[in-house]
Write a protein that holds these residues in place. Structure first.
Motif, PDB file in Angstrom:
ATOM      1  N   CYS B 572      26.462 -25.674  16.597  1.00 59.78           N
ATOM      2  CA  CYS B 572      26.026 -26.241  17.875  1.00 59.78           C
ATOM      3  C   CYS B 572      24.789 -25.507  18.389  1.00 59.78           C
ATOM      4  O   CYS B 572      24.756 -24.274  18.431  1.00 59.78           O
ATOM      5  CB  CYS B 572      27.166 -26.145  18.889  1.00 59.78           C
ATOM      6  SG  CYS B 572      26.711 -26.783  20.520  1.00 59.78           S
ATOM      7  N   GLY B 574      23.562 -26.392  21.399  1.00 61.80           N
ATOM      8  CA  GLY B 574      23.603 -26.511  22.846  1.00 61.80           C
ATOM      9  C   GLY B 574      22.597 -27.483  23.420  1.00 61.80           C
ATOM     10  O   GLY B 574      22.060 -27.286  24.501  1.00 61.80           O
ATOM     11  N   GLY B 589      29.474 -26.833  28.643  1.00 59.82           N
ATOM     12  CA  GLY B 589      28.645 -25.848  27.939  1.00 59.82           C
ATOM     13  C   GLY B 589      27.269 -25.733  28.587  1.00 59.82           C
ATOM     14  O   GLY B 589      26.763 -26.709  29.152  1.00 59.82           O
ATOM     15  N   GLN B 593      23.696 -23.031  24.586  1.00 62.53           N
ATOM     16  CA  GLN B 593      24.921 -22.288  24.279  1.00 62.53           C
ATOM     17  C   GLN B 593      25.896 -23.259  23.601  1.00 62.53           C
ATOM     18  O   GLN B 593      25.865 -24.462  23.881  1.00 62.53           O
ATOM     19  CB  GLN B 593      25.575 -21.776  25.568  1.00 62.53           C
ATOM     20  CG  GLN B 593      24.764 -20.713  26.295  1.00 62.53           C
ATOM     21  CD  GLN B 593      24.570 -19.462  25.454  1.00 62.53           C
ATOM     22  OE1 GLN B 593      25.505 -18.945  24.859  1.00 62.53           O
ATOM     23  NE2 GLN B 593      23.314 -18.991  25.376  1.00 62.53           N
ATOM     24  N   HIS B 595      28.785 -25.662  22.914  1.00 64.64           N
ATOM     25  CA  HIS B 595      29.603 -26.465  23.828  1.00 64.64           C
ATOM     26  C   HIS B 595      31.056 -26.486  23.370  1.00 64.64           C
ATOM     27  O   HIS B 595      31.369 -26.188  22.224  1.00 64.64           O
ATOM     28  CB  HIS B 595      29.044 -27.893  23.921  1.00 64.64           C
ATOM     29  CG  HIS B 595      27.802 -27.985  24.767  1.00 64.64           C
ATOM     30  ND1 HIS B 595      26.781 -27.072  24.691  1.00 64.64           N
ATOM     31  CD2 HIS B 595      27.428 -28.901  25.713  1.00 64.64           C
ATOM     32  CE1 HIS B 595      25.825 -27.404  25.541  1.00 64.64           C
ATOM     33  NE2 HIS B 595      26.192 -28.531  26.181  1.00 64.64           N
TER      34      HIS B 595
END
Lengths: 581, 620
Positions: B572, B574, B589, B593, B595
Motif C-alpha cells: 500500500c 497510501g 488511513g 500511510q 490503509h
C-alpha cells in the motif's frame, strides 16, 4: 417362458414379464411407488431400481422386461443405498404431516418410510408451500403431499381419457396442475375420483362430509336418515381388514344404527325406482319415436362428462335421477307424509362408493320436494372413518336388517353396483313390460364381465333390442363418437364413469399398487353383488312390493306427472374451463 | 429442378469462379471480402459492416469486388472478422465505420489497413489468417466450409464438392458400403457419448420397420457451447447432405432436424438450405433418377437442455413434454413415432460427406487409436483466444489452451478446464498434457461432451464452479425422476450453503453420497451425469471445499460471504483511492500511510480491489 436368476434363485416366467413380476413369483419384495399396473408404467420414482448383470447403471424393476438368462440383484448394498436416498429425497419434499392425513395407515409412502427405518431426513431442504384446492364439492387436491408419481395423471388421461391434470413446470418446480392451475371445479374434471384411487399418498382425497353428518346426528331436531348404495356393502369390510368381496351389509346396518341414524334404509330401493322409471322411459322413447339410443344416467361422473364434452348429445341421456336422489325425494315426500314428519327436519345422508355423488347432490333440479333430495354424501371410506371414530368394533358386530319399509329391495338393484348391472336389471323389467310375459331366465351373461365395452343383442319375444354397456370414460367416449357419427345401431346404452362400475368407484377403499397388480379386485367385489342377486327372492325391480305400493298410493303411473316431479331431472351444457374475465 | 449433369456443371463453373477463396495464388482479378456472419460477429454488428461495405462499393462504383457473408471463422475473441481474398488478409475487431477505409485503402488503393490487422499472442502483427497461432494447430474438417462459403447460397456449397458425396453414395455405393466406410473411418458420435457412428447406422439399417427416420440433434445446450450452431450457420448443406446419405443407408425417406428456437440464424439458414435443395430437386422424390426419395423438416425446440437427450428429443418432436424414455428399446428399434430412427448430432453429420469423399483410411489416419478425426471445441472462459476451434483428436489440452488459445490473460495462472459442460468434469494442471480423446478424458474423470471447453484461472473458486453447473442442471432437469428432480436441488442447496460460509462438517460426504446415488438411479444422461462437476471438483479440489467449510475461507475470493479483504501494508502506498471509492466507508488511513479495512463494516463488494493501482488489496 424365460429363465431368470434373481438374488441367486432361479425362476421361470412368461416372456414379457417384468423383473418385478418375476421377483414376486419368488416372493422377493421390491418396493414401488409410481408403478400402477396397466395404468402408470413409467419407472420414474426409482424406488424399485435393481442391478442387472451386464446393464449399465440401475434399472427400474417395474417396467424392465426380463430376458432369458437375465441375472438380477434386488438387494445389493448399492441398490439399497440408492433406494433409501430416493426415498429420503421424496420425503424431503413432502409435508410429512402423517398424523393429520386421511391416508394415515393406508399410505404407500408412509409404509416405505417404516420399512426403510427412516428416522431422520438426511437430505432435507427447501419445500415450496403450495395452495390446496378444495373448491370443488368432490375432490381436495393438496400438492404439499404430492410426490409427483403421476399415477393420478395416468388414471385421468390414460384410463379415463380426460386429462384434467398433468405435470406442469420443470425440475424441482414440477407440479401436478390443471389448465392454468384452475380449481378442479373450474376445469373438465368429472369428479370420477379415479385419481384418488390411484394416489399412493394423501395428495388427492374426497371432500370430507363426515363433520356435517356428525353435526346432524348431534342435532336433536333433525331426523337423520341414511341410505347405502349397493357397492358400499361389498367394499366397506376391506377398511376393517376383511377379505375383498365380503358382503358386510348386516354389520354395516348395525354400525349405522350405533352411530345414531334414526333410520337405515337401502339405496337399492331407490335403484328399483330407477329401473321402473328408466324402463318406462325407454319403452316410451322406443314406441313414440323418442331420441335413441337412450343412455343411463345413474353415474354422476358420467353425466358431468357428457355435459362437459358432448352437450349436443344430452337428449340421449335418460332424465331419470340416480337411485339415491330418487330415494331422497321419496323419503322427503311419501315417507315424510306417511310418518307425519316435517320434511324440512329430515336430514338425508347417502353412503356412496362415489365422490361425484357429492357434486350430484348440489346440482340444480335435485330438489324434488323443494328441499334438497339429499343433504350429505359420504363415501365408503368416510363411513369407515366414522365407524372407527366411534370406536365400534366392526368385525365383531351382529348382523341386522335395513329398516322397513324402505329396506326392501330386489336382486336387480344389488347388481347396480357393477358394470352391466343397470342394463341387466333394466332388461329384466323391460322384457316383461314389453312382452307382457313373465320370464324365468334372468341372467343376461352378455352384459356381465370386465370388458370396458360390451355389446349384446337381446331377443325380447321376437323383438331385437341392441344394447351396449360401457364403463370407464375413455370407453364412453368411443360410444359417444359412434352416436355422434350416426353409427349407433343400438337402442339402449349403460355407461358408468368408473372402469368396472361403482364397485371400483372413487369413494371405495383404496388398495395398494401391489394389491391392484396381484388381485382381481373388481371381480371379487362384483362377484359379491351377483351372489346377493342370486340369493334374492325378488330379482326384478317392478316386483318390489314397496314400490308397487308407493306407485299405487302416491306416485301414480310410472313416468307420470308426480313421478317426473320427484324422480326426474334435467341437464345443462357446461363450459370446460371457467376462466376469470 | 436440376439434373445431375446440371449440378455437375454448376460445380465446375462455380469452383473456378470461387477458386480465389481457397487459393492465395489465384490470379483472379476479383476480390472477395468475406465478413463473418456467425452469431458472435453478428451481435457485434457484422451485418452493418456488410451493409456499409456494399453501400460504399456501390457509391464509389468499385468493380470486381464482392462482399460475402460467411459462417464463423472461429476466432470470436477478435470479431467481427473481415477477410480479403485471395490475398487472405485478416482484419479483426472491425467496426461498421471501418468499411470505408477497407474499400478505399485496401480494395481501391491496394494497401493493407495496418491498424485493423490482428495482433497475435506474442504481440506480433499478423497479416494472414494462416499465420495466426490460433489456426496453426487446427484442422478443419467439420468446419471446412465455415468462413469460406456463403451459407445461403447452394451453388457455393456445390462448388466445394457439395452433394458430390451424395452422388457417389447413390450411384456407386450400397448401403452396406456406406456403413463399412463409416465404421472403418472410426467416427464416433460427437454429441458427447462417443458411440461408434457406423454401428448406430448399422443397427438402424437392420431394424425392421415400414418407415424409418433420420433425425439430427441440433439441440446444443451446454452453457458456452456453440459448435453445432456454428456449423448450421456456416455450412447447413453439409448436414442436409449427410442426413440424406444416412437416409439412403438406413432406408429412411424422411428426416427431422431438431433445432432450438433460440438459434434463429441457424434455423433461418437451414430452412434456406432445405428450400434450395428442394428447388434443385436434391431433396424430393426419386432424386436424380436414383429411385431414392428424401425430404427434411425442421422441428423447433423450446430450449430445454434435456431435449438434447435423444429420447426426450423424440418426445418433443412428437409434440409431447420433453422427457426421456426408458431405454431399451433404443431409438434404432423404436424411435420417432415408435419407428426405427437414426439420431446423430450436427457435428457427426458434418464429418460424413468428407469421409465418403476422402475415404475411411484418410479419416482414420487422423486422431488417436480409439478416437479418430477431429473435434470441434467452443473455447471460452479465461483464455486469450476465445472461439471455435477444430483439432485432431489426441491434441493435448495444453496445446488447445496455450498454443491455440494463447494462454491465460491478465497474467493469471491456469487452474482448470471444464469439458463436457454441466455433464463433464474439470481437468487440472496435472492432467493438462492428456491427449484429448474419449477414453483419456474419461480416465481422468472428465468427458469429451459435445465440445464446450471452459478455461478457468486461479481467480475461480471450484466450489462456486460446481454450484454454477448444478444451478444449471436444477433449472434444466425435466422433473420426471426423483433423483434428478429433488437430488440435484439438494446438491445445489448444500453447495450454496458452503459458498455462503454455512458449510457443516459432513457436507462433503453428503455431496459424495448424494452424487453417487443420483448417478446410479437417474433415468437419463442428464441426471446420470449431473453430479460430475461436484464429484470432479471434490476429487481435485477437496482442500478448497474443506477450506470453505472448516476455515471459512475461499482462496479464489469468489465467494463473497467468505471474503476477508486485507490491505498489504508492504504494497500500500497510501494513495487513498480505495478509501474514496469504498461505499461502506470502512477504509481508514493517512495519505502516504498504509490503509486499513474495518472488516466488521466491510460489505465485501470488492470495489477497493479493482481500484487499487498497486494490487495491495486481496482476500486473506
Amino acid at each position: 417362458m424365460v429363465n431368470v436368476t434373481i438374488n441367486n434363485r432361479q425362476v421361470e416366467v412368461e416372456e414379457g414379464s417384468t423383473i418385478l413380476e418375476a421377483a414376486r413369483k419368488l416372493n422377493i419384495e421390491i418396493p414401488t411407488l409410481c408403478f400402477l399396473k396397466g395404468i402408470n408404467e413409467v419407472g420414474d420414482c426409482r424406488m424399485c431400481v435393481v442391478e442387472v448383470e451386464g446393464m449399465r447403471g440401475m434399472t427400474p424393476a417395474c417396467i424392465t422386461k426380463v430376458r432369458d438368462g437375465m441375472v438380477v440383484h434386488t438387494a445389493t448394498p448399492k441398490v439399497l443405498e440408492a433406494r433409501s436416498v430416493v426415498l429420503d429425497l421424496i420425503l424431503s419434499n413432502h409435508d410429512r404431516k402423517c398424523l393429520t392425513c386421511t391416508r394415515n395407515g393406508n399410505c404407500e409412502l408412509q409404509r416405505l418410510a417404516q420399512e426403510f427405518n427412516v428416522d431422520e431426513i438426511e437430505f432435507d431442504g427447501e419445500r415450496v408451500e403450495k395452495k390446496i384446492d378444495d373448491l370443488s364439492p368432490s375432490i381436495v387436491r393438496d400438492n404439499n403431499k404430492c410426490i409427483l408419481c403421476r399415477r393420478c395423471v395416468a388414471a385421468c388421461k390414460n384410463v379415463q381419457g380426460i386429462g384434467a391434470i398433468d405435470c406442469a413446470g420443470r425440475g424441482f418446480s414440477s407440479s401436478i396442475s390443471t389448465y392454468k392451475d384452475l380449481s378442479l371445479n373450474d376445469v373438465n374434471c368429472t369428479f370420477c375420483g379415479q385419481c384418488i384411487e390411484a394416489c399412493p399418498v394423501g395428495a388427492l382425497k374426497e371432500k370430507d362430509s363426515t363433520k356435517d353428518v356428525w353435526k346432524a346426528l348431534r342435532d336433536e331436531d333433525k331426523y337423520v336418515v341414511v341410505q347405502t348404495a349397493p357397492a358400499v356393502r361389498v367394499g366397506l369390510g376391506e377398511e376393517f381388514g376383511m377379505e375383498i368381496g365380503t358382503n358386510v351389509a348386516g354389520k354395516m346396518v348395525t354400525a349405522l344404527r350405533l352411530l345414531g341414524f334414526d333410520k337405515v334404509f337401502d339405496t337399492n330401493t331407490g335403484a328399483d325406482f330407477t329401473i321402473v322409471e328408466e324402463g318406462t322411459e325407454f319403452i316410451e322413447r322406443a314406441t313414440n319415436g323418442g331420441t335413441l339410443p337412450m343412455i343411463t344416467s345413474c353415474s354422476p361422473g358420467w353425466v358431468r362428462y357428457m355435459e362437459l364434452n358432448y352437450p349436443e348429445l344430452i337428449p340421449h341421456l335418460s332424465t331419470c335421477k340416480s337411485p339415491h336422489q330418487m330415494f331422497g325425494a321419496i323419503v322427503k315426500s311419501w315417507y315424510a307424509e306417511k310418518m307425519g314428519i316435517d320434511p324440512s327436519k329430515i336430514y338425508m345422508v347417502s353412503v356412496m362408493p362415489c365422490i361425484a355423488k357429492k357434486f350430484e347432490r348440489t346440482r340444480d333440479d335435485m330438489q324434488g320436494t323443494g328441499f334438497d333430495d339429499v343433504d350429505a354424501v359420504i363415501t365408503t371410506r368416510e363411513l369407515a372413518r366414522m365407524i372407527k371414530q366411534a370406536h365400534i368394533e366392526f368385525t365383531g358386530l351382529e348382523d341386522s336388517g335395513f329398516d322397513d319399509p324402505m329396506g326392501e329391495a330386489t336382486g336387480a338393484a344389488a347388481i347396480f353396483g357393477t358394470t352391466g348391472g343397470v342394463m341387466e336389471a333394466a332388461l329384466r323389467t323391460v322384457a316383461e313390460k314389453v312382452t307382457g310375459k313373465t320370464f324365468d331366465k334372468l341372467d343376461y351373461e352378455a352384459v356381465r364381465g370386465e370388458q370396458g365395452i360390451k355389446r349384446a343383442s337381446i331377443n325380447l319375444d321376437g323383438k331385437e333390442v341392441k344394447v351396449v354397456v360401457a364403463s370407464g370414460l375413455k370407453n364412453a367416449q368411443t360410444i359417444l363418437e359412434e352416436i355422434k357419427a350416426g353409427k349407433a345401431d343400438y337402442q339402449f346404452v349403460e355407461i358408468m364413469a368408473c372402469p368396472g362400475g361403482c364397485v371400483m368407484g372413487g369413494g371405495q377403499p383404496i388398495r395398494s399398487s401391489k394389491d391392484r397388480a396381484t388381485i382381481d379386485i373388481r371381480s371379487k367385489r362384483a362377484g359379491a353383488l351377483y351372489t346377493i342377486d342370486e340369493a334374492s327372492t325378488l330379482r326384478k325391480s317392478h316386483e318390489n312390493p314397496v314400490l308397487q305400493a308407493i306407485y299405487k298410493d302416491y306416485l301414480g303411473e310410472a313416468g307420470g306427472h308426480k313421478a317426473h316431479e320427484l324422480l326426474h331431472t334435467s341437464y345443462v351444457a357446461r363450459e370446460k374451463y371457467k376462466l376469470e374475465d | 429442378m436440376k439434373s445431375l449433369e446440371e449440378i455437375k456443371k454448376i460445380r465446375e463453373e462455380k469452383r473456378a469462379e470461387l477458386d480465389l477463396r481457397v487459393n492465395t495464388a489465384s490470379n483472379s482479378r476479383e476480390k472477395h471480402i468475406l465478413v463473418c456472419h456467425g452469431t458472435g460477429c453478428t451481435s457485434s454488428k457484422s451485418p452493418k459492416i456488410i451493409e456499409n461495405l456494399r453501400r460504399i462499393i456501390e457509391e464509389k462504383n468499385v468493380e470486381n469486388v464482392r462482399v460475402v457473408q460467411t459462417g464463423c471463422f472461429g476466432l470470436c475473441a477478435k470479431g467481427p472478422i473481415v477477410i480479403i481474398r485471395p490475398e487472405d488478409v485478416f482484419y479483426s475487431l472491425v467496426k461498421p465505420e471501418d468499411a470505408e477505409e477497407i474499400i478505399e485503402k485496401h480494395i481501391i488503393g491496394g494497401e493493407i489497413v495496418e491498424r485493423l490487422l490482428c495482433k497475435d499472442v506474442d504481440n506480433s502483427v499478423v497479416k494472414k489468417l494462416d499465420d495466426l497461432s490460433f489456426y496453426k494447430k487446427q484442422k478443419r474438417i467439420a468446419l471446412k466450409n465455415c468462413g469460406v462459403i456463403d451459407p445461403e447460397n447452394i451453388d457455393e456449397y456445390i462448388a466445394f464438392d457439395g452433394y458430390k458425396a451424395l452422388e457417389k453414395v447413390l450411384f456407386e455405393m450400397s448401403p452396406d458400403d456406406v456403413i463399412k466406410t463409416i465404421t472403418d473411418s472410426g467416427l464416433r458420435g460427437r454429441g458427447g457419448a462417443g458411440f461408434p457412428t457406423g454401428k448406430k447406422w448399422e443397427f438402424t439399417k437392420i431394424a425392421e420397420g415400414d418407415q424409418k427416420y433420420v433425425v439430427c440433434n441440433a439441440d446444443e445446450g451446454d452453457p458456452g457451447a456453440f459448435m453445432d450452431r456454428s456449423i448450421l450457420e456456416g455450412d447447413p448443406h453439409c448436414v442436409v447432405e449427410a442426413m440424406m446419405i444416412a437416409g439412403y443407408t438406413i432406408g429412411a425417406n424422411k428426416g427431422y432436424i431438431y433445432v432450438r428456437a433460440e438459434y434463429p440464424i441457424a434455423v433461418h439458414r437451414f430452412q434456406i438450405a432445405i428450400d434450395q435443395a428442394r428447388e434443385y430437386g436434391i431433396l424430393g422424390e426419386n432424386i436424380w433418377g436414383s429411385g431414392f426419395s428424401f425430404d427434411l423438416e425442421i422441428r423447433l425446440g423450446a430450449g430445454a437442455f434435456v431435449c438434447g437427450e435423444e429420447t426426450a428429443l423424440l418426445e418433443s418432436i412428437e409434440g409431447r413434454r420433453g422427457q426421456p424414455r426408458l431405454k431399451p428399446p433404443f431409438p434404432a428399434n423404436a424411435g420417432l413415432f415408435q419407428k426405427p430412427t437414426l439420431i446423430n448430432n450436427v457435428e457427426t453429420y458434418a464429418n460424413i460427406t468428407k469421409i465418403i469423399l476422402n475415404g475411411a483410411d484418410w479419416y482414420a489416419s487422423i486422431g488417436t487409436e480409439g478416437s479418430k478425426g477431429t473435434k470441434v471445441f467452443a473455447l471460452g472462459g479465461n483464455v486469450v483466444n476465445t472461439g471455435l476451434v477444430e483439432v485432431p483428436m489426441g491434441t493435448t489440452l495444453r496445446e488447445i489452451v496455450f498454443d491455440i488459445g494463447g494462454g491465460i490473460p491478465n497474467g493469471r495462472k491456469f487452474k482448470a478446464a471444464q469439458t463436457g459442460g454441466p455433464s463433464g468434469g474439470c481437468i487440472t494442471e496435472e492432467n493438462i498434457d492428456t491427449p484429448i480423446d474419449y477414453e483419456s478424458l474419461k480416465a481422468i474423470g472428465s468427458m469429451m461432451g459435445s465440445g464446450g471447453l471452459i478455461v478457468m484461472d486461479d481467480s475461480k473458486c471450484m466450489v462456486n464452479l460446481a454450484k454454477f453447473y448444478l444451478g444449471f442442471t436444477v433449472d434444466e432437469s425435466c422433473g420426471k425422476c426423483t433423483p434428478c428432480r429433488v437430488g440435484t436441488k439438494r446438491l445445489l442447496e448444500i453447495l450454496e450453503r458452503i459458498t455462503e460460509g454455512k458449510g457443516e462438517e459432513g457436507d462433503i460426504e453428503k455431496l459424495e453420497k448424494l452424487s453417487r446415488n443420483i448417478k446410479n438411479a437417474s433415468v437419463c444422461g442428464l441426471g446420470q451425469t449431473a453430479p460430475n462437476p461436484v464429484e470432479s471438483t471434490i476429487k481435485f479440489f477437496r482442500h478448497e471445499y474443506e477450506e470453505h467449510i472448516k476455515e471459512g475461507k475461499c482462496r479464489a475470493g469468489e465467494c463473497k460471504a467468505l471474503m476477508n479483504l486485507w490491505i498489504d501494508p508492504e504494497k500500500c502506498k497510501g494513495c487513498g483511492l480505495c478509501k474514496r471509492n469504498c461505499p461502506a466507508n470502512c477504509i481508514t488511513g493517512e495519505v502516504k500511510q498504509p490503509h486499513v479495512i474495518d472488516t466488521s463494516k466491510c460489505i465485501k463488494c470488492g470495489t477497493c480491489i479493482t481500484k487499487c493501482p498497486f494490487h495491495a488489496i486481496s482476500n486473506k
